[in-house]
Design a protein around this motif. Structure first.
Motif, mmCIF file in Angstrom:
data_model
loop_
_atom_site.group_PDB
_atom_site.id
_atom_site.type_symbol
_atom_site.label_atom_id
_atom_site.label_comp_id
_atom_site.label_asym_id
_atom_site.label_seq_id
_atom_site.Cartn_x
_atom_site.Cartn_y
_atom_site.Cartn_z
ATOM 1 N N TRP A 138 0.856 -1.187 0.000
ATOM 2 C CA TRP A 138 0.000 0.000 0.000
ATOM 3 C C TRP A 138 0.888 1.231 0.000
ATOM 4 N N ARG A 139 0.547 2.230 -0.806
ATOM 5 C CA ARG A 139 1.371 3.437 -0.923
ATOM 6 C C ARG A 139 1.132 4.337 0.278
ATOM 7 N N ASP A 140 2.217 4.740 0.946
ATOM 8 C CA ASP A 140 2.106 5.592 2.130
ATOM 9 C C ASP A 140 2.259 7.076 1.776
ATOM 10 N N HIS A 141 2.241 7.932 2.796
ATOM 11 C CA HIS A 141 2.309 9.389 2.603
ATOM 12 C C HIS A 141 3.597 9.845 1.926
ATOM 13 N N ASP A 142 4.671 9.081 2.086
ATOM 14 C CA ASP A 142 5.961 9.450 1.507
ATOM 15 C C ASP A 142 6.185 8.865 0.117
ATOM 16 N N GLY A 143 5.194 8.142 -0.404
ATOM 17 C CA GLY A 143 5.335 7.526 -1.718
ATOM 18 C C GLY A 143 6.046 6.185 -1.693
ATOM 19 N N HIS A 144 6.273 5.649 -0.505
ATOM 20 C CA HIS A 144 6.877 4.327 -0.368
ATOM 21 C C HIS A 144 5.770 3.270 -0.291
ATOM 22 N N TRP A 145 6.138 2.021 -0.473
ATOM 23 C CA TRP A 145 5.177 0.925 -0.457
ATOM 24 C C TRP A 145 5.316 0.143 0.844
ATOM 25 N N ALA A 146 4.242 0.085 1.629
ATOM 26 C CA ALA A 146 4.226 -0.574 2.937
ATOM 27 C C ALA A 146 3.371 -1.832 2.880
ATOM 28 N N ALA A 147 3.699 -2.799 3.719
ATOM 29 C CA ALA A 147 2.995 -4.082 3.726
ATOM 30 C C ALA A 147 1.669 -4.040 4.484
ATOM 31 N N ARG A 148 1.367 -2.962 5.183
ATOM 32 C CA ARG A 148 0.135 -2.886 5.972
ATOM 33 C C ARG A 148 -0.794 -1.796 5.436
ATOM 34 N N VAL A 149 -2.061 -2.132 5.324
ATOM 35 C CA VAL A 149 -3.044 -1.166 4.838
ATOM 36 C C VAL A 149 -3.131 0.038 5.767
ATOM 37 N N GLY A 150 -2.819 -0.132 7.035
ATOM 38 C CA GLY A 150 -2.849 0.972 7.993
ATOM 39 C C GLY A 150 -1.878 2.088 7.664
ATOM 40 N N ALA A 151 -0.852 1.792 6.889
ATOM 41 C CA ALA A 151 0.133 2.803 6.493
ATOM 42 C C ALA A 151 -0.278 3.564 5.239
ATOM 43 N N ALA A 152 -1.347 3.142 4.590
ATOM 44 C CA ALA A 152 -1.749 3.727 3.311
ATOM 45 C C ALA A 152 -2.203 5.179 3.456
ATOM 46 N N GLU A 153 -1.801 5.984 2.490
ATOM 47 C CA GLU A 153 -2.248 7.372 2.424
ATOM 48 C C GLU A 153 -3.660 7.407 1.853
ATOM 49 N N ARG A 163 6.271 4.971 -12.087
ATOM 50 C CA ARG A 163 7.446 4.593 -11.299
ATOM 51 C C ARG A 163 7.394 3.163 -10.785
ATOM 52 N N ALA A 164 6.382 2.416 -11.163
ATOM 53 C CA ALA A 164 6.174 1.078 -10.606
ATOM 54 C C ALA A 164 7.402 0.185 -10.728
ATOM 55 N N GLN A 165 7.983 0.106 -11.904
ATOM 56 C CA GLN A 165 9.119 -0.788 -12.101
ATOM 57 C C GLN A 165 10.301 -0.381 -11.223
ATOM 58 N N GLN A 166 10.627 0.896 -11.176
ATOM 59 C CA GLN A 166 11.752 1.322 -10.348
ATOM 60 C C GLN A 166 11.447 1.196 -8.862
ATOM 61 N N ASP A 167 10.165 1.221 -8.474
ATOM 62 C CA ASP A 167 9.782 1.025 -7.077
ATOM 63 C C ASP A 167 9.660 -0.458 -6.720
ATOM 64 N N GLY A 168 9.763 -1.334 -7.722
ATOM 65 C CA GLY A 168 9.699 -2.768 -7.477
ATOM 66 C C GLY A 168 8.304 -3.301 -7.237
#
Length: 105
Positions: free
Chosen positions: A27-42, A59-64
């Motif tokens: 799930w994408r968080d406030h900083d644009g990083h991808w977190a494993a928990r929905v609670g971190a989602a922006e 940016r999907a490919q470069q973000d993995g």
């Protein structure tokens, strides 16, 4: 082209994808990083999600990650996906609790 997600009263949108390294739902968080928990989602308003979604898809490919898309959630903390499919993706399989996402963390 994917249908736009309908957002009802008291709902927002979050971005989700699958991590390429291990297939985990993220799930994408406030900083644009991808977190494993929905609670971190922006949580995003429907009118703001388009540009953020396009940027995340570009940016999907470069973000993995792969398969970036938006999900309607109830505007609570932590956000709760509206559809059954997305609740299963957020909280783990509908099998024995030993195999749920929370058990693995």
């Amino acid at each position: 082209m994917k249908r736009p997600v309908r957002v009802g009263a008291g709902e927002k949108l979050v971005l989700t994808a699958n991590r390429l390294l291990d297939g985990r739902i993220v799930w994408r968080d406030h900083d644009g990083h991808w977190a494993a928990r929905v609670g971190a989602a922006e949580k995003l308003d429907a009118d703001a999600v388009s540009d953020i979604l396009e940027g995340a898809q570009a940016r999907a490919q470069q973000d993995g990650v792969v398969g970036v898309y938006e999900v309607a959630v109830r505007d609570v903390d932590p956000p709760e996906p509206v559809t059954v499919r997305e609740r299963i993706r957020a909280h783990g399989p509908t099998v024995h609790p030993e195999f749920s996402v929370e058990a693995g963390q």
